[in-house]
Design a protein around this motif. Structure first.
Motif, short mmCIF file in Angstrom:
data_model
loop_
_atom_site.label_atom_id
_atom_site.label_comp_id
_atom_site.label_asym_id
_atom_site.label_seq_id
_atom_site.Cartn_x
_atom_site.Cartn_y
_atom_site.Cartn_z
N ASP A 1 120.12 -59.63 55.19
CA ASP A 1 119.07 -60.07 54.56
C ASP A 1 118.34 -59.19 53.21
O ASP A 1 119.15 -58.29 52.81
CB ASP A 1 117.39 -60.89 54.57
N TYR A 2 117.16 -59.43 52.18
CA TYR A 2 117.14 -58.35 51.14
C TYR A 2 115.64 -57.93 50.95
O TYR A 2 114.71 -58.72 50.76
CB TYR A 2 117.81 -58.69 49.94
N GLY A 3 115.90 -56.07 51.81
CA GLY A 3 114.22 -55.84 51.23
C GLY A 3 113.86 -54.92 52.72
O GLY A 3 113.90 -56.15 53.37
N ASP A 4 113.80 -53.53 52.68
CA ASP A 4 113.66 -53.43 53.65
C ASP A 4 111.97 -53.76 54.59
O ASP A 4 111.96 -53.36 55.93
CB ASP A 4 112.52 -51.84 53.37
N GLN A 5 111.38 -54.70 54.04
CA GLN A 5 109.90 -55.15 54.25
C GLN A 5 110.78 -56.15 55.24
O GLN A 5 110.22 -56.07 56.88
CB GLN A 5 108.99 -55.78 53.69
N VAL A 6 111.16 -56.99 54.36
CA VAL A 6 111.87 -58.15 55.94
C VAL A 6 112.35 -57.79 56.20
O VAL A 6 112.88 -58.23 57.32
CB VAL A 6 112.72 -59.40 54.64
N LEU A 7 113.64 -57.08 56.50
CA LEU A 7 114.67 -56.61 57.45
C LEU A 7 114.18 -55.36 58.36
O LEU A 7 114.29 -55.64 59.25
CB LEU A 7 115.70 -55.04 56.86
N GLY A 8 112.61 -54.80 58.09
CA GLY A 8 112.32 -54.48 59.34
C GLY A 8 111.75 -54.60 60.40
O GLY A 8 111.27 -54.59 61.57
N ASN A 9 111.13 -56.91 59.73
CA ASN A 9 110.46 -57.22 60.21
C ASN A 9 111.36 -58.06 61.48
O ASN A 9 111.36 -58.23 62.09
CB ASN A 9 109.70 -58.19 60.03
N CYS A 10 112.62 -58.45 61.12
CA CYS A 10 113.62 -58.92 61.78
C CYS A 10 114.15 -57.26 62.44
O CYS A 10 114.42 -58.55 63.93
CB CYS A 10 115.00 -58.84 60.26
N VAL A 11 114.61 -56.36 62.67
CA VAL A 11 115.07 -56.01 63.44
C VAL A 11 113.59 -55.99 64.69
O VAL A 11 113.64 -55.92 65.84
CB VAL A 11 114.86 -54.66 63.30
N HIS A 12 112.41 -55.99 64.43
CA HIS A 12 111.28 -56.02 64.89
C HIS A 12 111.49 -57.48 66.36
O HIS A 12 111.16 -56.80 67.40
CB HIS A 12 109.70 -55.77 64.44
N ASN A 13 111.59 -58.64 65.60
CA ASN A 13 111.86 -59.43 66.17
C ASN A 13 112.59 -59.21 67.21
O ASN A 13 113.29 -60.29 68.26
CB ASN A 13 111.92 -60.90 65.29
N VAL A 14 114.17 -58.65 66.78
CA VAL A 14 115.15 -59.00 67.43
C VAL A 14 114.81 -57.31 68.67
O VAL A 14 115.39 -58.45 69.33
CB VAL A 14 116.66 -58.05 66.69
N GLU A 15 114.88 -56.37 68.29
CA GLU A 15 113.95 -55.91 69.38
C GLU A 15 112.93 -56.73 69.97
O GLU A 15 113.14 -56.37 72.07
CB GLU A 15 113.61 -54.56 68.68
N MET A 16 112.24 -57.75 70.19
CA MET A 16 111.37 -57.64 71.42
C MET A 16 111.83 -59.13 72.59
O MET A 16 111.32 -58.99 73.15
CB MET A 16 110.31 -58.85 69.88
#
Length: 310
Positions: free
Chosen positions: A136-151
């Motif tokens: 995806d594009y943008g730190d905010q969206v990507l950071g949220n995606c990483v959080h969901n993956v880890e969770m």
């Protein structure tokens, strides 16, 4: 365009969530899979061709359920729609789960999702895939995606790896971290040479709810030409919602975003190629069980299988 970038939009999936919060919201999506999926799809007949009905057992057949927890926004601006879960993402998730339940087609694959947003679909793919790239594009969206993956990592296949990477459809691709010193910051979600060796072997691409802006649709198909000609032949499974709006130019309610998408696709089995690089087949959504609970599909969601003609 500046006004659009500040307009708040809301996915109908989040109706019923608190209207405003000081931070992200957590939703739990429950998926139910039959323990014996084949029994839903096989029809038996006797030697005379009469339908054989299964005997009712004393114990009803149960289902296997699991829950994916997703952090998301309740509303967002258009540049940050990836912070929400949208309807076509759930329909595409149903398709992926149905494929997993009825075949081994996705077992051990390398795959890439375009416009992954919250990462919900990639989390489901990681249950059977070897490697999943969520882009995806943008730190905010990507950071949220990483959080969901880890969770949700406990849901993954033990050998699965999930990579979150930035992919700007407006830019050149591939761009390796070795050519950009600032890409060594892991928060930049940059690609490396090992990533591209894996992506070369990817057979499947996925995308959901990425058709809503003509500029982005044009950029998407430009990017698809590069990605789908990279390495082995690839197939894209795309979910979209036909969004209808009143147009002053047409003086009618039209789905202009959908029309832009269709201008790139030659539907399989309908006449000549017409110099189009992408051949698509519509998947019958009515034949896909609804594994995701608690949402209304409606009638405006389509799923497509798309191939790139070199």
């Amino acid at each position: 365009m500046e006004e659009d970038s500040e307009t708040q939009v809301m996915s109908e999936i989040h109706l019923g969530c608190p209207p405003a919060t000081n931070g992200p919201f957590l939703s739990r999506f429950t998926f139910s899979l039959p323990l014996d999926p084949s029994s839903d799809h096989c029809i038996s007949v006797d030697k005379d061709g009469d339908l054989l009905l299964p005997r009712r057992t004393s114990r009803p057949r149960s289902a296997q359920s699991f829950t994916v927890t997703i952090q998301h926004g309740i509303t967002s601006t258009l540049p940050h729609v990836g912070l929400q879960v949208w309807k076509a993402q759930l329909v595409l998730s149903d398709f992926v789960l149905h494929t997993m339940s009825t075949s081994s087609q996705l077992n051990g694959i390398v795959c890439l999702e375009l416009g992954a947003g919250t990462g919900l679909l990639g989390i489901l793919l990681a249950r059977v895939a070897k490697a999943v790239f969520l882009t995806d594009y943008g730190d905010q969206v990507l950071g949220n995606c990483v959080h969901n993956v880890e969770m949700n990592s406990t849901l993954f296949h033990p050998q699965a790896v999930v990579h979150v990477r930035e992919l700007n459809w407006m830019s050149k691709w591939p761009i390796l971290e070795d050519t950009h010193a600032d890409c060594r910051d892991p928060q930049k979600y940059c690609w490396n040479s090992q990533d591209f060796e894996l992506v070369k072997r990817a057979r499947f691409l996925f995308a959901a709810d990425v058709i809503y802006s003509d500029d982005l649709t044009i950029a998407l198909f430009s990017m698809l030409k590069r990605v789908m000609s990279f390495g082995t032949d690839k197939v894209l499974y795309l979910g979209l919602e036909k969004r209808f709006n009143f147009s002053l130019d047409d003086l009618d309610v039209v789905a202009n975003g959908y029309a832009c998408f269709r201008s790139y696709i030659k539907e399989d089995g309908t006449g000549e190629q017409e110099d189009k690089s992408f051949v698509g087949r519509r998947i019958d959504v009515t034949q896909i069980p609804q594994y995701a609970k608690g949402y209304d599909r409606g009638e405006d969601v389509e799923l497509w299988e798309i191939k790139y003609v070199h």
